[in-house]
Design an enzyme around this catalytic site. Structure first.
Site, PDB file in Angstrom:
ATOM      1  N   HIS A 102       0.813  -1.220   0.000  1.00  0.00           N
ATOM      2  CA  HIS A 102       0.000   0.000   0.000  1.00  0.00           C
ATOM      3  C   HIS A 102       0.844   1.266   0.000  1.00  0.00           C
ATOM      4  O   HIS A 102       0.347   2.346  -0.289  1.00  0.00           O
ATOM      5  CB  HIS A 102      -1.029  -0.013   1.144  1.00  0.00           C
ATOM      6  CG  HIS A 102      -0.495   0.346   2.492  1.00  0.00           C
ATOM      7  ND1 HIS A 102      -0.217  -0.574   3.465  1.00  0.00           N
ATOM      8  CD2 HIS A 102      -0.220   1.546   3.044  1.00  0.00           C
ATOM      9  CE1 HIS A 102       0.206   0.045   4.557  1.00  0.00           C
ATOM     10  NE2 HIS A 102       0.219   1.329   4.324  1.00  0.00           N
ATOM     11  N   ASP A 129      -0.394  -7.540   1.851  1.00  0.00           N
ATOM     12  CA  ASP A 129       0.188  -6.199   1.751  1.00  0.00           C
ATOM     13  C   ASP A 129       1.722  -6.270   1.780  1.00  0.00           C
ATOM     14  O   ASP A 129       2.351  -5.904   2.767  1.00  0.00           O
ATOM     15  CB  ASP A 129      -0.368  -5.366   2.917  1.00  0.00           C
ATOM     16  CG  ASP A 129      -0.123  -3.888   2.757  1.00  0.00           C
ATOM     17  OD1 ASP A 129       0.377  -3.481   1.706  1.00  0.00           O
ATOM     18  OD2 ASP A 129      -0.439  -3.142   3.710  1.00  0.00           O
ATOM     19  N   SER A 136       3.893   2.450   8.234  1.00  0.00           N
ATOM     20  CA  SER A 136       3.594   1.378   7.283  1.00  0.00           C
ATOM     21  C   SER A 136       4.851   0.866   6.604  1.00  0.00           C
ATOM     22  O   SER A 136       5.738   1.643   6.262  1.00  0.00           O
ATOM     23  CB  SER A 136       2.675   1.875   6.169  1.00  0.00           C
ATOM     24  OG  SER A 136       1.387   2.061   6.658  1.00  0.00           O
TER      25      SER A 136
END
Ligand SMILES: *[C@@H]1O[C@H](CO)[C@@H](O)[C@H](O)[C@H]1NC(C)=O
Ligand SMILES: *[C@@H]1O[C@H](CO)[C@@H](O)[C@H](O)[C@H]1NC(C)=O
Length: 288
Positions: free
Chosen positions: A88, A146, A240
């Site tokens: 992402h 992811d 992230s």
């Protein structure tokens, strides 16, 4: 302005970590502001601080495989030429380089290496919780698989101290309670900017059942974690892609956080993509 545009703006500004949104998202945690949440008095805080300072080496030496990926994500060195991050992370920023071997992104230390190739996991998907589904033509709900692999133009000069390739921890079962952690440069509050100094977060593995109430959690490709006492760390915008580490090995990739990303609060569970579930793909792409 259509709301989708507003959403995009918000996400890109903050980032990407927040990928997930209602239910999911990476948010943050005010890692060092446990006072407000946990009501410790000054003495307690002092004790915790002293203990940490006495026993711990600099955070980048504890997490020598951690890098800044692009401008808004973390990543993990898994070989001199390959970085593992979150898929992402590519949605909002182009990720053209990584900064490795440093604990500060602004003072000229560390090495920046350009990326020549990005490989997104073939099963990666995100859903309307994160993004405007129509605008991005996204059909599914949920963020799955992811994972991102970034190949560098030239090998990193690994030095065994501040720049190290992490081995992959591909154990299929992780014992609940196992102590793990990650390091990154994410914001200290929702909507905040990336921090210059690297920070580390102390987490522990939870059983899949302990995340079964989270809408998009699936233990097949995800690992559920929560912060440990006394800070009850979590994750925030910009964390992230950071590697979940145990004994120098990487077992997960920071993907999303419980709750909406409207707050980054201590105690919120953090979900990582499970390295074991993508082990074959990583090997196929990188030979690692
Ligand atoms: C930053 O990294 C350098 C090199 O590892 C180290 O000497 C220094 O103590 C670190 N600084 C902090 C604040 O941890
Ligand atoms: C860069 O920042 C780190 C972490 O704050 C610090 O330890 C180091 O001394 C700084 N280096 C320079 C050259 O300013």
């Amino acid at each position: 302005m259509p709301s989708s545009v507003v959403n995009v703006f918000v996400f890109s500004a903050l980032f990407v970590c927040n990928f997930v949104h209602a239910g999911v998202h990476v948010h943050n945690v005010q890692p060092f502001d446990y006072r407000s949440n946990f009501n410790l008095d000054r003495n307690d805080i002092q004790i915790v601080k002293n203990k940490k300072e006495n026993v711990q080496s600099p955070v980048n030496e504890q997490f020598p495989s951690a890098v800044l990926f692009g401008r808004t994500c973390g990543g993990t060195i898994i070989s001199p030429t390959w970085i593992l991050s979150a898929a992402h992370c590519t949605l909002f920023t182009p990720g053209r380089d990584v900064l490795a071997g440093t604990n500060n992104t602004e003072n000229g230390t560390g090495l920046r290496h350009r990326i020549k190739r990005l490989v997104v996991h073939p099963r990666f998907s995100v859903g309307p919780y994160w993004l405007n589904a129509n605008r991005f033509n996204i059909k599914q709900v949920g963020a799955r698989w992811d994972f991102l692999l970034a190949e560098l133009e030239s090998p990193l000069p690994l030095d065994g101290k501040t720049m190290v390739a992490a081995d992959l921890d591909d154990r299929a079962r992780l014992p609940p309670g196992e102590q793990v952690g990650y390091a990154g440069f994410g914001a200290d509050r929702h909507g905040g900017v990336m921090r210059e100094d690297m920070h580390a977060m102390d987490l522990e593995i939870l059983a899949d059942e302990d995340c079964s109430d989270l809408l998009e959690y699936d233990g097949a490709d995800m690992i559920c974690t929560k912060g440990r006492a006394p800070r009850y760390d979590s994750a925030c915008n910009g964390d992230s892609g950071s590697g979940l580490i145990r004994n120098g090995k990487v077992l997960g990739v920071a993907s999303w956080v419980e709750n909406d990303a409207l707050e980054c609060k201590n105690g919120a569970r953090v979900v990582f993509s499970r390295v074991a579930s993508a082990r074959d793909w990583i090997k196929q792409v990188t030979k690692v």
